[in-house]
Design an enzyme around this catalytic site. Structure first.
Site, PDB file in Angstrom:
ATOM      1  N   ARG A  63       6.926  -6.387   3.229  1.00 37.47           N
ATOM      2  CA  ARG A  63       5.722  -6.956   2.647  1.00 37.47           C
ATOM      3  C   ARG A  63       5.711  -6.670   1.150  1.00 37.47           C
ATOM      4  O   ARG A  63       5.617  -5.512   0.744  1.00 37.47           O
ATOM      5  CB  ARG A  63       4.459  -6.380   3.293  1.00 37.47           C
ATOM      6  CG  ARG A  63       3.185  -6.939   2.668  1.00 37.47           C
ATOM      7  CD  ARG A  63       1.936  -6.619   3.470  1.00 37.47           C
ATOM      8  NE  ARG A  63       1.583  -5.205   3.448  1.00 37.47           N
ATOM      9  CZ  ARG A  63       0.488  -4.711   4.015  1.00 37.47           C
ATOM     10  NH1 ARG A  63      -0.346  -5.524   4.671  1.00 37.47           N
ATOM     11  NH2 ARG A  63       0.229  -3.408   3.970  1.00 37.47           N
ATOM     12  N   GLU A 108      -6.184 -11.877   6.589  1.00 34.11           N
ATOM     13  CA  GLU A 108      -6.893 -10.596   6.517  1.00 34.11           C
ATOM     14  C   GLU A 108      -8.233 -10.712   5.796  1.00 34.11           C
ATOM     15  O   GLU A 108      -8.694  -9.755   5.167  1.00 34.11           O
ATOM     16  CB  GLU A 108      -6.010  -9.524   5.878  1.00 34.11           C
ATOM     17  CG  GLU A 108      -5.299  -9.937   4.605  1.00 34.11           C
ATOM     18  CD  GLU A 108      -4.301  -8.894   4.129  1.00 34.11           C
ATOM     19  OE1 GLU A 108      -4.449  -7.709   4.475  1.00 34.11           O
ATOM     20  OE2 GLU A 108      -3.374  -9.264   3.383  1.00 34.11           O
ATOM     21  N   ASP A 139      16.341 -11.559  -3.350  1.00 32.65           N
ATOM     22  CA  ASP A 139      17.664 -11.295  -3.916  1.00 32.65           C
ATOM     23  C   ASP A 139      18.227  -9.941  -3.474  1.00 32.65           C
ATOM     24  O   ASP A 139      19.447  -9.741  -3.473  1.00 32.65           O
ATOM     25  CB  ASP A 139      17.616 -11.381  -5.444  1.00 32.65           C
ATOM     26  CG  ASP A 139      17.561 -12.811  -5.955  1.00 32.65           C
ATOM     27  OD1 ASP A 139      17.787 -13.736  -5.150  1.00 32.65           O
ATOM     28  OD2 ASP A 139      17.281 -13.014  -7.155  1.00 32.65           O
ATOM     29  N   HIS A 150       0.814  -1.214   0.000  1.00 34.05           N
ATOM     30  CA  HIS A 150       0.000   0.000   0.000  1.00 34.05           C
ATOM     31  C   HIS A 150       0.849   1.267   0.000  1.00 34.05           C
ATOM     32  O   HIS A 150       0.318   2.353   0.238  1.00 34.05           O
ATOM     33  CB  HIS A 150      -0.926   0.004   1.218  1.00 34.05           C
ATOM     34  CG  HIS A 150      -1.997  -1.032   1.180  1.00 34.05           C
ATOM     35  ND1 HIS A 150      -3.004  -1.041   0.243  1.00 34.05           N
ATOM     36  CD2 HIS A 150      -2.220  -2.117   1.963  1.00 34.05           C
ATOM     37  CE1 HIS A 150      -3.813  -2.070   0.450  1.00 34.05           C
ATOM     38  NE2 HIS A 150      -3.342  -2.752   1.482  1.00 34.05           N
ATOM     39  N   ASP A 161      -8.513  -5.110   6.747  1.00 40.20           N
ATOM     40  CA  ASP A 161      -9.095  -5.875   5.646  1.00 40.20           C
ATOM     41  C   ASP A 161     -10.042  -6.950   6.168  1.00 40.20           C
ATOM     42  O   ASP A 161     -11.031  -7.288   5.506  1.00 40.20           O
ATOM     43  CB  ASP A 161      -7.994  -6.502   4.793  1.00 40.20           C
ATOM     44  CG  ASP A 161      -7.451  -5.531   3.758  1.00 40.20           C
ATOM     45  OD1 ASP A 161      -8.250  -5.013   2.977  1.00 40.20           O
ATOM     46  OD2 ASP A 161      -6.238  -5.281   3.757  1.00 40.20           O
TER      47      ASP A 161
END
Length: 269
Positions: A77, A156, A91, A52, A182
């Site tokens: 996240r 969520e 990576d 977000h 959520d």
């Protein structure tokens, strides 16, 4: 010159040795400077959000580098449970991931697979090109990478709460992170993170994780809610965000010079 694999930078290692619930702050500004300021504030973990927030690979890399000298654990996240995107974050040197919108055990297993090299998973091999292996300066990185990686999946939705026992039983999952915002939306009570049904879903998920021997985290910017979930057994809690703190503090400062009361704002996003 060779470098060692550094498992103590992973969230699961911090949780394993903790004698208290770990508190964390979100960094949503895509700013390495803000990340470093937050890293020095005394929080146990730092949540760099790319779902977000305007964080991309370059921004996340800069933030990982900025906070490397601090004891706080960086957690990232990604925007979606996708093996290509997850591979790119790994990576970069991300060691702790919270995978969003995991609704069932199959999606949880896909997240685990994305975080592991074959034969345990499907992570593509590019260690010679990657910061995670310090460009092949870490001996045996390919065979030991799993030691350094924490995989948390996000609960969520009402569907995820219904499937939480199967999700936490998924091999390779270290734990869950519960998103009440959520969850509230999926239950038809959007914006009501404190609704009894939402709270019950959070506590059910915490208990399921603990029963399975997995870690449970939750997002709770409201301090009373955070403390309630810690009492219920939450191992780690997200208690604020850089952008939210800046928004509320600047509002209060402006209002103080205008003789106005500060406007109320939701305790979570």
């Amino acid at each position: 010159m060779s470098f060692r694999v550094d498992p103590d930078r992973s969230l699961k290692d911090a949780l394993r040795g903790a004698d208290h619930a770990l508190t964390g702050i979100w960094v949503c500004s895509a700013s390495a400077l803000n990340a470093e300021i937050c890293a020095g504030a005394g929080f146990d973990w730092l949540f760099i959000d790319a779902e977000h927030s305007p964080n991309d690979l370059q921004n996340v890399l800069a933030q990982l580098q900025a906070v490397r000298g601090y004891p706080t654990i960086p957690v990232v996240r990604p925007p979606v449970n996708d093996p290509v995107i997850i591979k790119q974050f790994l990576d970069l040197g991300v060691q702790s991931l919270i995978i969003p919108m995991v609704n069932d055990a199959q999606q949880a297993a896909a997240a685990v697979a994305a975080c592991n090299y074959p034969p345990l998973g499907v992570r593509g091999v590019g260690s010679a090109l990657a910061r995670s292996a310090r460009w092949n300066r870490i001996p045996d990185y390919l065979t030991r990478a799993a030691e350094t990686i924490t995989v948390m999946v996000q609960i969520e939705s009402a569907e995820a709460v219904g499937n939480v026992a199967d999700i936490v039983a998924t091999e390779g999952i270290d734990g869950i992170f519960i998103g009440p915002s959520d969850l509230a939306a999926s239950m038809g009570v959007i914006g009501q993170q404190g609704h009894p049904d939402v709270v019950a879903g959070v506590i059910k998920s915490i208990q399921a994780a603990k029963s399975a021997g997995k870690y449970a985290g939750v997002n709770a910017f409201d301090q009373a809610s955070a403390r309630k979930y810690i009492e219920a057994g939450a191992d780690y809690v997200g208690v604020g965000a850089d952008v939210a703190l800046l928004a509320r503090a600047t509002e209060a400062l402006a209002a103080s010079f205008k003789g106005e009361s500060q406007s109320s704002a939701p305790a979570s996003y």
